[in-house]
Design a protein around this motif. Sequence first.
Motif, PDB file in Angstrom:
ATOM      1  N   LEU A  23       6.887  -1.068  -2.961  1.00 19.29           N
ATOM      2  CA  LEU A  23       7.666  -0.054  -2.262  1.00 19.29           C
ATOM      3  C   LEU A  23       6.566   1.521  -3.128  1.00 19.29           C
ATOM      4  CD1 LEU A  23      10.961   0.041  -4.198  1.00 19.29           C
ATOM      5  CD2 LEU A  23      11.061   0.821  -1.513  1.00 19.29           C
ATOM      6  N   LEU A  24       5.711   1.161  -4.338  1.00 21.45           N
ATOM      7  CA  LEU A  24       4.383   1.519  -4.355  1.00 21.45           C
ATOM      8  C   LEU A  24       3.096   2.051  -3.622  1.00 21.45           C
ATOM      9  CD1 LEU A  24       3.506   3.719  -5.987  1.00 21.45           C
ATOM     10  CD2 LEU A  24       1.930   2.243  -7.943  1.00 21.45           C
ATOM     11  N   ASN A  25       2.673   0.278  -3.088  1.00 14.55           N
ATOM     12  CA  ASN A  25       1.621   0.316  -2.580  1.00 14.55           C
ATOM     13  C   ASN A  25       2.082   1.197  -0.515  1.00 14.55           C
ATOM     14  OD1 ASN A  25       0.054  -1.002  -2.540  1.00 14.55           O
ATOM     15  ND2 ASN A  25       1.495  -2.605  -3.057  1.00 14.55           N
ATOM     16  N   ARG A  26       3.274   1.289  -0.401  1.00 13.93           N
ATOM     17  CA  ARG A  26       4.469   2.594   0.443  1.00 13.93           C
ATOM     18  C   ARG A  26       3.593   3.973   0.276  1.00 13.93           C
ATOM     19  NH1 ARG A  26      10.154   2.075   2.633  1.00 13.93           N
ATOM     20  NH2 ARG A  26       9.243  -0.341   2.000  1.00 13.93           N
ATOM     21  N   ALA A  27       4.216   4.262  -0.920  1.00 13.07           N
ATOM     22  CA  ALA A  27       4.214   5.510  -0.512  1.00 13.07           C
ATOM     23  C   ALA A  27       2.902   5.943  -1.048  1.00 13.07           C
ATOM     24  CB  ALA A  27       4.525   6.055  -2.627  1.00 13.07           C
ATOM     25  N   VAL A  28       1.534   5.103  -1.105  1.00 13.85           N
ATOM     26  CA  VAL A  28       0.241   5.801  -1.068  1.00 13.85           C
ATOM     27  C   VAL A  28       0.428   5.500   0.076  1.00 13.85           C
ATOM     28  CG1 VAL A  28       0.279   5.538  -3.821  1.00 13.85           C
ATOM     29  CG2 VAL A  28      -0.595   3.518  -2.446  1.00 13.85           C
ATOM     30  N   THR A  29       0.553   5.091   0.758  1.00 14.39           N
ATOM     31  CA  THR A  29      -0.253   4.788   2.190  1.00 14.39           C
ATOM     32  C   THR A  29       0.785   6.089   3.624  1.00 14.39           C
ATOM     33  OG1 THR A  29      -0.058   2.293   1.717  1.00 14.39           O
ATOM     34  CG2 THR A  29      -0.239   3.730   4.616  1.00 14.39           C
ATOM     35  N   HIS A  30      -0.476   6.391   3.843  1.00 16.33           N
ATOM     36  CA  HIS A  30      -0.518   8.278   4.299  1.00 16.33           C
ATOM     37  C   HIS A  30      -0.668   6.884   6.070  1.00 16.33           C
ATOM     38  CE1 HIS A  30      -2.505  10.864   7.276  1.00 16.33           C
ATOM     39  NE2 HIS A  30      -1.749  11.750   5.773  1.00 16.33           N
ATOM     40  N   ALA A  31       0.062   7.758   6.989  1.00 19.65           N
ATOM     41  CA  ALA A  31       0.014   7.749   8.110  1.00 19.65           C
ATOM     42  C   ALA A  31      -1.378   7.072   8.845  1.00 19.65           C
ATOM     43  CB  ALA A  31       0.721   8.359   9.335  1.00 19.65           C
ATOM     44  N   SER A  32      -2.631   7.751   8.529  1.00 21.68           N
ATOM     45  CA  SER A  32      -3.547   7.140   8.855  1.00 21.68           C
ATOM     46  C   SER A  32      -4.516   5.609   8.785  1.00 21.68           C
ATOM     47  CB  SER A  32      -4.735   8.482   8.617  1.00 21.68           C
ATOM     48  OG  SER A  32      -5.074   8.046   7.128  1.00 21.68           O
ATOM     49  N   MET A  33      -3.036   5.503   8.396  1.00 23.98           N
ATOM     50  CA  MET A  33      -3.264   4.656   7.499  1.00 23.98           C
ATOM     51  C   MET A  33      -2.441   3.082   8.167  1.00 23.98           C
ATOM     52  SD  MET A  33      -6.177   2.804   6.173  1.00 23.98           S
ATOM     53  CE  MET A  33      -5.934   1.691   4.952  1.00 23.98           C
ATOM     54  N   SER A  34      -0.938   3.797   8.633  1.00 22.85           N
ATOM     55  CA  SER A  34       0.120   2.638   9.032  1.00 22.85           C
ATOM     56  C   SER A  34      -0.429   1.631  10.134  1.00 22.85           C
ATOM     57  CB  SER A  34       1.329   3.346  10.040  1.00 22.85           C
ATOM     58  OG  SER A  34       0.564   4.203  10.960  1.00 22.85           O
ATOM     59  N   SER A  35       0.203   0.676  10.483  1.00 20.38           N
ATOM     60  CA  SER A  35       0.085  -0.612  11.450  1.00 20.38           C
ATOM     61  C   SER A  35       1.023  -1.729  11.593  1.00 20.38           C
ATOM     62  CB  SER A  35      -1.017  -1.016  11.417  1.00 20.38           C
ATOM     63  OG  SER A  35      -0.886  -1.976   9.451  1.00 20.38           O
ATOM     64  N   ALA A  36       1.265  -2.174  12.565  1.00 22.02           N
ATOM     65  CA  ALA A  36       2.517  -3.004  12.886  1.00 22.02           C
ATOM     66  C   ALA A  36       2.522  -3.947  12.068  1.00 22.02           C
ATOM     67  CB  ALA A  36       1.917  -3.828  13.743  1.00 22.02           C
ATOM     68  N   ASN A  37       1.707  -3.940  10.358  1.00 21.68           N
ATOM     69  CA  ASN A  37       2.290  -4.365   9.557  1.00 21.68           C
ATOM     70  C   ASN A  37       1.732  -3.460   7.888  1.00 21.68           C
ATOM     71  OD1 ASN A  37       2.526  -6.947  10.729  1.00 21.68           O
ATOM     72  ND2 ASN A  37       0.158  -7.086  11.087  1.00 21.68           N
ATOM     73  N   ARG A  38       1.930  -2.495   8.545  1.00 22.16           N
ATOM     74  CA  ARG A  38       1.505  -1.516   7.124  1.00 22.16           C
ATOM     75  C   ARG A  38       3.020  -1.009   7.948  1.00 22.16           C
ATOM     76  NH1 ARG A  38      -2.623  -0.660   4.033  1.00 22.16           N
ATOM     77  NH2 ARG A  38      -4.083  -1.879   6.013  1.00 22.16           N
ATOM     78  N   ASP A  39       3.604  -0.082   6.194  1.00 19.20           N
ATOM     79  CA  ASP A  39       4.621   1.084   6.711  1.00 19.20           C
ATOM     80  C   ASP A  39       3.434   2.418   5.884  1.00 19.20           C
ATOM     81  OD1 ASP A  39       6.403  -0.327   7.672  1.00 19.20           O
ATOM     82  OD2 ASP A  39       7.206  -0.919   6.238  1.00 19.20           O
ATOM     83  N   ASP A  40       4.112   3.419   5.819  1.00 18.78           N
ATOM     84  CA  ASP A  40       3.191   4.515   5.559  1.00 18.78           C
ATOM     85  C   ASP A  40       4.146   5.327   5.231  1.00 18.78           C
ATOM     86  OD1 ASP A  40       4.482   6.199   7.365  1.00 18.78           O
ATOM     87  OD2 ASP A  40       3.474   6.079   8.613  1.00 18.78           O
ATOM     88  N   ASN A  41       3.629   6.176   4.600  1.00 16.30           N
ATOM     89  CA  ASN A  41       5.075   6.952   3.603  1.00 16.30           C
ATOM     90  C   ASN A  41       5.994   8.067   3.725  1.00 16.30           C
ATOM     91  OD1 ASN A  41       3.337   8.513   3.808  1.00 16.30           O
ATOM     92  ND2 ASN A  41       2.197   9.464   1.520  1.00 16.30           N
ATOM     93  N   GLN A  42       5.600   7.942   4.913  1.00 18.77           N
ATOM     94  CA  GLN A  42       6.293   9.478   5.795  1.00 18.77           C
ATOM     95  C   GLN A  42       8.109   9.281   5.440  1.00 18.77           C
ATOM     96  OE1 GLN A  42       5.321   9.184   9.588  1.00 18.77           O
ATOM     97  NE2 GLN A  42       3.900  11.004   9.308  1.00 18.77           N
TER      98      GLN A  42
END
Length: 228
Positions: A23-42
């Motif tokens: 959850l913390l990893n997702r919270a600090v992941t901006h949409a510019s770093m999102s991918s099929a295997n990585r959720d962003d924080n929106q």
Amino acid sequence: MKLSGELKAFEGRIGHHFAAPELLNRAVTHASMSSANRDDNQRLEFLGDRVLGLVMAEALLALDPGATEGQLAPRFNALVRKETCADVARDIDLGTVLKLGRSEMLSGGRRKQALLGDAIEAVIAAVYLDGGFDAAKGLVLRLWGGRIETVEEDARDAKTALQEWAQARKLAPPKYVTTARSGPDHAPVFTIAARLDNGAEASATAPSKRAAEQAAATSLLAQLEKNK
């Protein structure tokens, strides 16, 4: 999932240890770093905004049981607006742990007001999902701290304050003019100038027109205060 050393240190700064570190990893992941295997924080940002609002509403009611809605509303707005959220994010060095794409990194994303404000809301949501409402409430009250007790009763956003400044001096209301727009359609960046009839002017750039107008008004108010 294990947290990096930086994120473990960040847990210490916010006073919450995550049972579900993803959850913390997702919270600090901006949409510019999102991918099929990585959720962003929106999606977390959307939830965190609502949690923050409820915590602040409760806190303000408890702090001043006799306050009217008209007195509470501007205090509430001052505490939850993007500028305040970004200030809180800076207090805990949230920018240093954000996961950003190359374009955001190069454009100073770790210091951007809108990005920081969104990220702290996402962190609030992550704590809420990880530990429940009481944990999220505790986090918000710790991080906002004295801001809640000292928020001005007549707190106003910058655009309102600038308009009242102009009215008090019998000037026309400020004008907000878009002077530039850049970036792709899905992530535009606006530059807006706030202008007064007396010739005073200030500009600001932000990812939305509203944020740029507020920032321009803030800058112009500071300029007027300095020159008075």
